[in-house]
Scaffold this active site. Structure first.
Site, PDB file in Angstrom:
ATOM      1  N   LYS A 162       1.347   0.679  16.563  1.00  0.00           N
ATOM      2  CA  LYS A 162       2.590   0.713  15.795  1.00  0.00           C
ATOM      3  C   LYS A 162       2.702   1.981  14.961  1.00  0.00           C
ATOM      4  CE  LYS A 162       5.133  -1.962  12.288  1.00  0.00           C
ATOM      5  NZ  LYS A 162       5.093  -3.176  11.427  1.00  0.00           N
ATOM      6  N   GLN A 163       1.625   2.328  14.278  1.00  0.00           N
ATOM      7  CA  GLN A 163       1.611   3.466  13.363  1.00  0.00           C
ATOM      8  C   GLN A 163       0.178   3.951  13.257  1.00  0.00           C
ATOM      9  OE1 GLN A 163       3.015   0.664  10.293  1.00  0.00           O
ATOM     10  NE2 GLN A 163       1.529   1.586   8.932  1.00  0.00           N
ATOM     11  N   GLU A 221      -1.031  -3.150  12.923  1.00  0.00           N
ATOM     12  CA  GLU A 221      -0.294  -4.411  12.768  1.00  0.00           C
ATOM     13  C   GLU A 221       0.203  -5.025  14.078  1.00  0.00           C
ATOM     14  OE1 GLU A 221       1.383  -4.060   8.177  1.00  0.00           O
ATOM     15  OE2 GLU A 221       2.742  -3.599   9.837  1.00  0.00           O
ATOM     16  N   TRP A 229       0.824  -1.203   0.000  1.00  0.00           N
ATOM     17  CA  TRP A 229       0.000   0.000   0.000  1.00  0.00           C
ATOM     18  C   TRP A 229       0.862   1.258   0.000  1.00  0.00           C
ATOM     19  CZ3 TRP A 229      -2.354   2.519   4.874  1.00  0.00           C
ATOM     20  CH2 TRP A 229      -1.477   2.440   5.955  1.00  0.00           C
ATOM     21  N   ASP A 230       2.151   1.094   0.269  1.00  0.00           N
ATOM     22  CA  ASP A 230       3.069   2.223   0.246  1.00  0.00           C
ATOM     23  C   ASP A 230       2.924   3.022  -1.048  1.00  0.00           C
ATOM     24  OD1 ASP A 230       3.934   0.040   1.909  1.00  0.00           O
ATOM     25  OD2 ASP A 230       5.836   1.080   2.230  1.00  0.00           O
TER      26      ASP A 230
END
Length: 983
Positions: A810-811, A711, A572-573
């Site tokens: 995580k993000q 994640e 997805w980056d």
């Protein structure tokens, strides 16, 4: 090298003993002795210099008939010949069929009247002193006041300039006027009285001239134009013959020393009776000396001399060879053109180095075993770098060129390499040094030095290379190498290599440099007053610019073509982090990145069918065939096998692909894509969600068993990010299908809208918070910011099991919604969710800090936003995560741009206008950004209280709470108590 050039070089001052990329020069007295002098030899020299790639710019006060009538050069390029004439009033490009007008500054009726009035006043003031002058009108934008009777001095030769000056000053003194300086001051006062703003008062000794332009305007144009060709001021030689004072006025050629040319080398070949300004090299010798300079530049090119890379704030320099950091350095110095990427390893074989060249879309293996194919290297020399040898590398961010200097056993070798942005798939390499160090057995070789030959083909990817060798008169050996890579078979690679070699290194170099300059013109970003932050930002942009070629398809992996981490797989980056930058700066590359998804839509449909669903389900990781390539297990830190569930459960990728397609349409307005491929992507992904969503007995809709961007928490139900992105996907597909009256029927569209409305999103109105997933608020209330400095790998710090049971993120997960689809979340909910989730976020992913920087800027927390922007911009420069050795974090680099453009700049592409809501930190002073919206290139200059929009065509913008404003070429706005308003 010719005998003439050898003699010229031997007598040159040190500042001139180098190769330049452009020469900006005066005409009379510099290039020619006078307007009657023969110019045949000069014509032939300039045409040869153009063919060798040197850009040439004549800056003079005379007109086209005089210059072209005397010169009559007809260059064929790649170097260009420009004529900046009539003291900055006209610009011509000279092509093989003659001069073509590029710019013309003609006085308006009002300006012409003001010039006449000013000249009349000046003549009257001089007449009051007894000095009668005639006023001569220029057809463009000047008036001349004759200071000495004609025709005696109608066209004096340069050799008589001293005699002319004496005659003029004697006549002025007789009228009680103290030289040319006072005469010019009288004219300036008259211009001010006449209401002429920014009048230019100059003198050629014979006249005092009033105008709207002068040589400084021409010089500014020249340096701006050269910058757009990728030529920095430090690569420019300025030549003239009148830099010093004449009669109390600055010499006419001193006007060539403009701020835009700071860093250029200036040389005078004139007599200069009062000396030259500081920094100008005084050479003397007139046109003969200037011709010798040009002969020297021609010889350097014909000998294959390497161009230096200036250290002007646009370079990354690495000195020495550190085995511990070498692989990090190779990633940082990587070159790419969107089709071929090469790590910045030493041109010599060295222990601990991991050189690599990769071709976009070229994989070996299938499924999770698919990885970027190993291909032969094109920039290797038969040298082994020992522990006592020296190495210096410089990457020019502005032009994507890597220079190296190696000193092996006391012998120096210099190289320059680039992957051509103008001819993607073609690479060029030049080396100079002792012949024995350049004599490679084959132009293509493997990392260990094993030769491959002139061509190679395997696993569907091909390579071919050509070489040319020479020696100059001093015995220096030089090597030019051209290589080509591709997926279209060995014949195509061989043809591309042959065409590149036939074009020649200089033409390839000029094309490549100009292509980079064209991209920077739109993509550049600058934080005024903070050059180090600007350099770090430009480092990110310099790797985003060549992330995707601008035709065909582009498989943009997480590390792109800078390393083999993640095996070159696409995540997805690309869709969420990289594609917006490409769409907003170079839409053709964004379209190529989307084409990778479009061509794998059938594979996504097959993936959905195999899982029992309709529509298209895109894989979390993919390679050549578009099928799921996520590994099932990975090895943990203690050697244990850790199951990887992302391929089965990180399903938000399907909505992310749809979002990337919509973002492209929003930025570009590409209606053809929107009505066809874009609509198909949206419809098929919406069909997937419609079949994937579970509707409960109470009518509420849910998505179970997923992994969100976080994640750290796997197989959760009703992940807010996944649900809201699916909701957005359904609604956007419904809107587009209804608008196009294609892709889906009315019943299906109504079902999508109903499902979207029924999807739960975890929003708690009482707290103003979105619950990240069902049950998240019941987990252990850990605040990771209170436990450790960030970024931190919380799963390593605390253990995977504890993190899975805690409110540690995580993000950005919930916060990604506020970034990507702010219209899909509750208005005003950003601040509360930032305050809650940011301290709980470990920034354990490189994707995290930049998105937080963007959102913090939107929320007005500018200091913290600035802090996280700096962290992200230096993430690979400082190897913050200690993973840069595997390649650069391209998505993090995309988030740098998004933080600047979407966060601090407040840009949002809309259907009717470009949204703009700047939030510039006071400490920055000014943020400068370039974008392309709906085909219109714009440059934005944003300050805490003002915004300036400069566009190449009319551009519609909208500030929050205001109507759409149609901007012309330049519009200025200011922040008031009532919002942004035009100034």
């Amino acid at each position: 090298m010719t005998t003439t050039a050898v003699r010229a070089r031997a007598g040159l001052p040190p500042a001139l003993q180098r190769r330049f990329e452009a020469v900006v020069f005066d005409w009379d007295g510099t290039a020619v002795a006078d307007r009657r002098a023969p110019a045949g030899a000069l014509r032939r020299l300039l045409e040869r210099l153009s063919a060798a790639g040197l850009d040439l710019v004549v800056v003079t006060g005379t007109n086209l008939a005089n210059v072209d009538g005397q010169l009559r050069a007809r260059p064929t390029g790649p170097g260009r010949l420009r004529l900046c004439l009539n003291r900055g009033s006209e610009v011509f490009e000279v092509l093989p069929d003659g001069p073509h007008a590029l710019e013309r500054r003609t006085a308006s009726a009002e300006e012409d009247a003001a010039l006449s009035h000013a000249a009349g006043l000046a003549a009257a003031r001089l007449a009051e002193r007894g000095l009668e002058t005639a006023v001569v009108a220029d057809r463009l934008n000047r008036r001349k006041l004759d200071l000495i009777p004609l025709p005696q001095w109608a066209d004096p030769p340069k050799a008589a300039i001293g005699e002319l000056l004496e005659a003029v000053e004697a006549r002025l003194a007789a009228a009680g006027i103290d030289g040319l300086g006072q005469a010019a001051a009288i004219a300036e006062a008259a211009a001010a009285e006449a209401g002429l703003r920014d009048a230019r008062v100059t003198s050629d000794v014979k006249h005092v001239e009033l105008g709207l332009t002068d040589k400084s305007d021409a010089a500014r144009w020249a340096f701006t134009d050269l910058w757009r060709r990728g030529v920095a001021p430090a690569d420019v030689l300025i030549a003239g013959d009148e830099f010093g004072e004449l009669g109390g006025l600055p010499g006419s050629d001193s006007l060539l020393l403009v701020p835009e040319g700071r860093g250029a080398v200036a040389v005078s070949v004139g007599r200069e009776p009062t000396g030259v300004p500081e920094g100008v090299v005084e050479l003397g010798g007139g046109p003969d000396a200037f011709a010798a300079l040009l002969h020297d530049q021609l010889a350097r090119r014909e000998d294959g001399e390497l161009p230096p890379l200036p250290d002007d704030g646009w370079t990354i320099d690495l000195d020495g060879f550190d085995p511990q950091l070498e692989r990090v350095h190779e990633s940082q110095l990587a070159l790419s053109d969107g089709r071929v990427g090469t790590r910045g390893a030493p041109a010599a074989t060295a222990l601990a180095a991991r050189p690599g060249t990769y071709v976009s879309g070229a994989y070996t293996g299938a499924g999770s075993d698919a990885e970027l194919a190993a291909v032969p290297l094109w920039e290797r020399l038969p040298i082994v770098l020992g522990p006592d040898d020296r190495l210096h590398r410089r990457l020019d961010l502005r032009t994507g060129r890597l220079a190296q200097e190696l000193v092996v056993d006391g012998k120096a070798v210099r190289t320059l390499a680039f992957a051509s942005l103008a001819r993607p798939g073609v690479c060029a390499f030049r080396a100079e040094g002792p012949a024995e160090l350049l004599h490679a057995p084959a132009p293509l070789a493997w990392a260990d030095g094993e030769p491959v030959g002139r061509s190679w083909s395997a696993d569907g990817v091909s390579a071919a290379a050509r070489e040319e060798r020479r020696r100059d008169a001093a015995g220096v050996a030089r090597l030019d190498r051209t290589a080509a890579y591709g997926l279209d078979g060995p014949d195509a690679a061989a043809r591309a290599a042959d065409e590149g070699a036939a074009a020649g290194w200089e033409r390839l170099h000029a094309e490549h440099r100009a292509a980079w300059a064209g991209r920077w013109e739109t993509a550049d970003a600058r934080i005024a007053g903070d050059e180090e932050l600007t350099r770090a930002v430009r480092f990110s942009l310099s790797h985003l610019i060549p992330a995707a070629a601008d035709s065909g398809e582009a498989a943009v992996g997480a590390r792109d073509l800078t390393g083999s981490a993640y095996r070159g797989h696409v995540f997805w980056d690309t869709d969420v982090f990289v594609l917006p930058f490409l769409a907003a700066t170079h839409p053709a590359s964004a379209r190529a990145a989307l084409e990778y998804r479009v061509r794998r839509l059938d594979a996504a449909r097959a993936e959905a069918r195999e899982r029992g669903y309709r529509g298209a389900r895109f894989p979390w990781e993919s390679a050549a065939d578009g099928r799921e390539a996520t590994p099932r297990v990975v090895q943990g830190p203690s050697g244990e096998e850790v199951p990887v569930l992302n391929g089965d459960a990180e399903e938000h990728i399907t909505a992310d692909v749809a979002w990337g397609a919509a973002a492209y349409v929003d930025w570009t307005g590409d209606d053809e894509f929107r009505r066809h491929e874009g609509l198909e992507l949206l419809v098929e992904t919406a069909r997937y969600w419609a079949s994937r969503i579970r509707v409960a007995a109470d009518g509420s809709a849910h998505i179970d068993g997923v992994i969100g961007p976080d994640e750290y928490h796997v197989l959760v139900d009703d992940n807010a990010y996944t649900n809201v992105m699916a909701r957005w996907n359904l609604r956007r597909a419904a809107d587009e299908a209804s608008r196009a009256r294609a892709g889906a029927g009315g019943d299906e569209i109504r079902a999508w809208r109903a499902l979207a409305d029924a999807l739960v999103d975890g929003y708690d109105p009482a707290r103003g918070l979105y619950e990240q997933f069902a049950g998240f608020f019941a987990l252990e209330p850990l605040v990771v910011a209170e436990l450790a400095g960030r970024p931190v790998a919380a799963d390593v710090l605390l253990g995977r099991d504890r993190v899975a049971g805690a409110q540690v993120v995580k993000q950005p997960d919930v916060l990604m919604l506020h970034h990507l689809v702010p219209d899909e979340v509750e208005p005003g909910s950003l601040a509360a969710n930032l305050a809650y989730y940011e301290p709980r976020t470990a920034h354990g992913s490189s994707l995290s800090p930049g998105i937080h920087a963007s959102l913090l800027a939107r929320a007005g927390a500018l200091d913290r936003a600035d802090e996280l922007l700096r962290l992200t911009a230096r993430l690979d420069l400082d190897d913050v995560t200690e993973t840069t050795a595997g390649g650069l974090h391209l998505a993090a680099m995309g988030s740098v741009w998004q933080a600047l453009a979407l966060g601090f700049g407040g840009l949002r592409p809309g259907a009717q206008a470009l949204g703009l809501d700047p939030r510039v930190p006071p400490a920055w002073g000014r943020l400068e950004l370039g974008v392309c919206f709906r085909g219109v290139r714009a440059r934005l200059t944003l300050e805490p209280g003002t915004a300036v929009v400069e566009a190449g065509a009319p551009l519609a913008v909208r500030f929050p709470g205001s109507d759409v404003v149609e901007c012309g070429r330049r519009a200025q706005f200011e922040r008031t108590r009532h919002g942004w308003r035009p100034r």
